[in-house]
Design a protein around this motif. Structure first.
Motif, PDB file in Angstrom:
ATOM      1  N   ALA A  66      47.628 -43.086 -76.421  1.00 20.05           N
ATOM      2  CA  ALA A  66      49.084 -43.231 -75.776  1.00 20.05           C
ATOM      3  C   ALA A  66      48.881 -43.932 -74.585  1.00 20.05           C
ATOM      4  N   ALA A  67      47.884 -43.685 -73.777  1.00 15.92           N
ATOM      5  CA  ALA A  67      47.778 -44.507 -72.564  1.00 15.92           C
ATOM      6  C   ALA A  67      47.315 -45.917 -72.557  1.00 15.92           C
ATOM      7  N   LEU A  68      46.817 -46.365 -73.583  1.00 15.11           N
ATOM      8  CA  LEU A  68      46.348 -47.796 -73.588  1.00 15.11           C
ATOM      9  C   LEU A  68      47.619 -48.654 -73.663  1.00 15.11           C
ATOM     10  N   PRO A  69      48.544 -48.249 -74.706  1.00 10.70           N
ATOM     11  CA  PRO A  69      49.765 -49.492 -74.728  1.00 10.70           C
ATOM     12  C   PRO A  69      50.486 -49.346 -73.197  1.00 10.70           C
ATOM     13  N   ALA A  70      50.503 -48.119 -72.790  1.00  2.80           N
ATOM     14  CA  ALA A  70      51.489 -47.877 -71.672  1.00  2.80           C
ATOM     15  C   ALA A  70      50.956 -48.863 -70.441  1.00  2.80           C
ATOM     16  N   MET A  71      49.505 -48.679 -70.256  1.00  6.60           N
ATOM     17  CA  MET A  71      48.727 -49.430 -69.300  1.00  6.60           C
ATOM     18  C   MET A  71      49.007 -50.914 -69.445  1.00  6.60           C
ATOM     19  N   THR A  72      48.744 -51.172 -70.606  1.00  5.77           N
ATOM     20  CA  THR A  72      49.133 -52.610 -71.106  1.00  5.77           C
ATOM     21  C   THR A  72      50.474 -53.197 -70.612  1.00  5.77           C
ATOM     22  N   LYS A  73      51.386 -52.282 -71.317  1.00  2.00           N
ATOM     23  CA  LYS A  73      52.766 -52.965 -70.985  1.00  2.00           C
ATOM     24  C   LYS A  73      53.151 -52.984 -69.379  1.00  2.00           C
ATOM     25  N   ASN A  74      52.278 -52.228 -68.711  1.00  2.00           N
ATOM     26  CA  ASN A  74      52.560 -52.315 -67.186  1.00  2.00           C
ATOM     27  C   ASN A  74      51.676 -53.134 -66.401  1.00  2.00           C
ATOM     28  N   SER A  75      50.780 -53.968 -66.887  1.00  2.00           N
ATOM     29  CA  SER A  75      49.771 -54.711 -66.393  1.00  2.00           C
ATOM     30  C   SER A  75      50.173 -56.154 -66.416  1.00  2.00           C
ATOM     31  N   HIS A  76      51.390 -56.668 -66.041  1.00  3.38           N
ATOM     32  CA  HIS A  76      51.678 -57.871 -66.086  1.00  3.38           C
ATOM     33  C   HIS A  76      51.098 -58.579 -65.232  1.00  3.38           C
ATOM     34  N   SER A  77      50.669 -59.778 -65.294  1.00  3.92           N
ATOM     35  CA  SER A  77      49.962 -60.767 -64.291  1.00  3.92           C
ATOM     36  C   SER A  77      50.498 -60.504 -62.732  1.00  3.92           C
ATOM     37  N   SER A  78      49.504 -60.164 -61.869  1.00  6.64           N
ATOM     38  CA  SER A  78      49.804 -59.903 -60.607  1.00  6.64           C
ATOM     39  C   SER A  78      49.400 -61.137 -59.720  1.00  6.64           C
TER      40      SER A  78
ATOM     41  N   GLY B 255      46.555 -67.981 -73.983  1.00  2.00           N
ATOM     42  CA  GLY B 255      45.180 -67.187 -74.518  1.00  2.00           C
ATOM     43  C   GLY B 255      45.802 -65.727 -74.625  1.00  2.00           C
ATOM     44  N   THR B 256      44.687 -65.093 -75.284  1.00  5.42           N
ATOM     45  CA  THR B 256      45.265 -63.366 -75.292  1.00  5.42           C
ATOM     46  C   THR B 256      44.165 -62.361 -75.118  1.00  5.42           C
ATOM     47  N   LEU B 257      44.656 -61.540 -74.762  1.00  2.10           N
ATOM     48  CA  LEU B 257      43.597 -60.573 -74.624  1.00  2.10           C
ATOM     49  C   LEU B 257      44.003 -59.288 -75.496  1.00  2.10           C
ATOM     50  N   LEU B 258      43.187 -58.881 -76.332  1.00  3.53           N
ATOM     51  CA  LEU B 258      43.594 -57.829 -77.396  1.00  3.53           C
ATOM     52  C   LEU B 258      42.610 -56.553 -77.470  1.00  3.53           C
ATOM     53  N   PHE B 259      43.268 -55.515 -77.016  1.00  4.13           N
ATOM     54  CA  PHE B 259      42.656 -54.351 -77.015  1.00  4.13           C
ATOM     55  C   PHE B 259      42.825 -53.218 -78.299  1.00  4.13           C
ATOM     56  N   MET B 260      41.840 -53.049 -79.065  1.00  2.00           N
ATOM     57  CA  MET B 260      41.988 -52.128 -80.277  1.00  2.00           C
ATOM     58  C   MET B 260      42.103 -50.762 -79.684  1.00  2.00           C
ATOM     59  N   SER B 261      42.929 -50.015 -80.363  1.00  5.55           N
ATOM     60  CA  SER B 261      43.216 -48.408 -80.075  1.00  5.55           C
ATOM     61  C   SER B 261      42.947 -47.929 -81.417  1.00  5.55           C
ATOM     62  N   GLY B 262      43.616 -46.822 -81.316  1.00  5.79           N
ATOM     63  CA  GLY B 262      43.692 -45.993 -82.807  1.00  5.79           C
ATOM     64  C   GLY B 262      45.036 -45.358 -83.028  1.00  5.79           C
ATOM     65  N   THR B 263      44.793 -44.760 -84.136  1.00  4.60           N
ATOM     66  CA  THR B 263      46.310 -43.740 -84.273  1.00  4.60           C
ATOM     67  C   THR B 263      46.424 -42.268 -83.816  1.00  4.60           C
ATOM     68  N   GLY B 264      45.087 -41.965 -83.172  1.00  7.83           N
ATOM     69  CA  GLY B 264      45.221 -40.726 -82.534  1.00  7.83           C
ATOM     70  C   GLY B 264      46.309 -40.181 -81.806  1.00  7.83           C
ATOM     71  N   GLY B 265      47.035 -40.946 -81.558  1.00  5.36           N
ATOM     72  CA  GLY B 265      48.286 -40.342 -80.578  1.00  5.36           C
ATOM     73  C   GLY B 265      49.590 -40.221 -81.444  1.00  5.36           C
ATOM     74  N   ARG B 266      49.596 -40.626 -82.976  1.00  3.44           N
ATOM     75  CA  ARG B 266      50.489 -40.239 -83.579  1.00  3.44           C
ATOM     76  C   ARG B 266      50.623 -38.814 -84.360  1.00  3.44           C
ATOM     77  N   SER B 267      49.645 -37.937 -84.209  1.00  3.25           N
ATOM     78  CA  SER B 267      49.800 -36.694 -84.670  1.00  3.25           C
ATOM     79  C   SER B 267      49.177 -35.644 -83.734  1.00  3.25           C
ATOM     80  N   THR B 268      49.230 -34.530 -84.163  1.00  2.00           N
ATOM     81  CA  THR B 268      48.742 -33.287 -83.415  1.00  2.00           C
ATOM     82  C   THR B 268      47.796 -32.600 -84.483  1.00  2.00           C
ATOM     83  N   ALA B 269      46.641 -32.109 -83.663  1.00  2.00           N
ATOM     84  CA  ALA B 269      45.791 -31.233 -84.638  1.00  2.00           C
ATOM     85  C   ALA B 269      44.643 -30.961 -83.339  1.00  2.00           C
ATOM     86  N   PRO B 270      43.880 -29.716 -83.832  1.00  2.00           N
ATOM     87  CA  PRO B 270      42.982 -29.386 -83.050  1.00  2.00           C
ATOM     88  C   PRO B 270      41.937 -30.412 -82.824  1.00  2.00           C
TER      89      PRO B 270
END
Length: 175
Positions: free
Chosen positions: A163-175, A138-153
């Protein structure tokens, strides 16, 4: 010369036929559209969202197995929701509220804290609570956004969370 056979083209079996899909944030936006698509592909749906009226409308439209109206960032309610889910389920999709944008100098710390909970802590808690409910494959799918792709005030917090969500997901393999 043409030959008419009177047969119809072979239709593939719906991709999610008989599978149970849980959509948290399933009464509007991307969550609702994804639920519609999953239903069209044969899934049985369980929807959760904050707004009971919109949730009821989505449920009527899609013929859901069940619904639950609650704020998913209330982690006690979220745990109760997963504890009461039938097992096994096949897929869980989590969409969050819209992002909070603010220049750092004007950042409201309570709004920022709620955004961190909604965009980082919510997926973490869903993963913890869903682990015993989602069948192998099965799958867990977490929606994020494109906010980490650009800079602006105004994008500092959202960029960091995106940017943190994909990093957290990649490092959360089954324990």
């Amino acid at each position: 010369m043409s030959i008419a056979t009177g047969t119809s083209p072979i239709q593939p079996e719906p991709a999610l036929l008989g599978q149970i899909v849980v959509v948290i944030g399933g009464s509007a936006g991307i969550g609702l559209e994804t639920a519609r698509r999953a239903r069209a592909e044969g899934a049985k749906l369980i929807l959760a969202a904050r707004n009971p009226e919109r949730l009821e409308g989505a449920s009527r439209e899609l013929g859901t197995l069940s619904t639950a109206a609650f704020d998913a960032t209330d982690f006690d309610q979220l745990k109760k929701f997963f504890d009461e889910l039938p097992a096994p389920i096949d897929h869980v999709l989590v969409t969050g509220p819209g992002p909070y944008y603010s220049p750092l100098a004007e950042l409201d710390i309570e709004k920022a804290r709620r955004d961190v909970e909604a965009h980082l802590m919510l997926p973490l808690q869903v993963a913890r609570y869903a682990a015993k409910k989602v069948r192998p494959g099965g799958t867990l799918l977490f929606m994020s956004g494109t906010g980490g792709r650009s800079t602006a005030p105004g994008l500092a917090l959202m960029s960091a969370l995106t940017a943190a969500l994909p990093a957290m997901t990649k490092n959360s393999h089954s324990s």
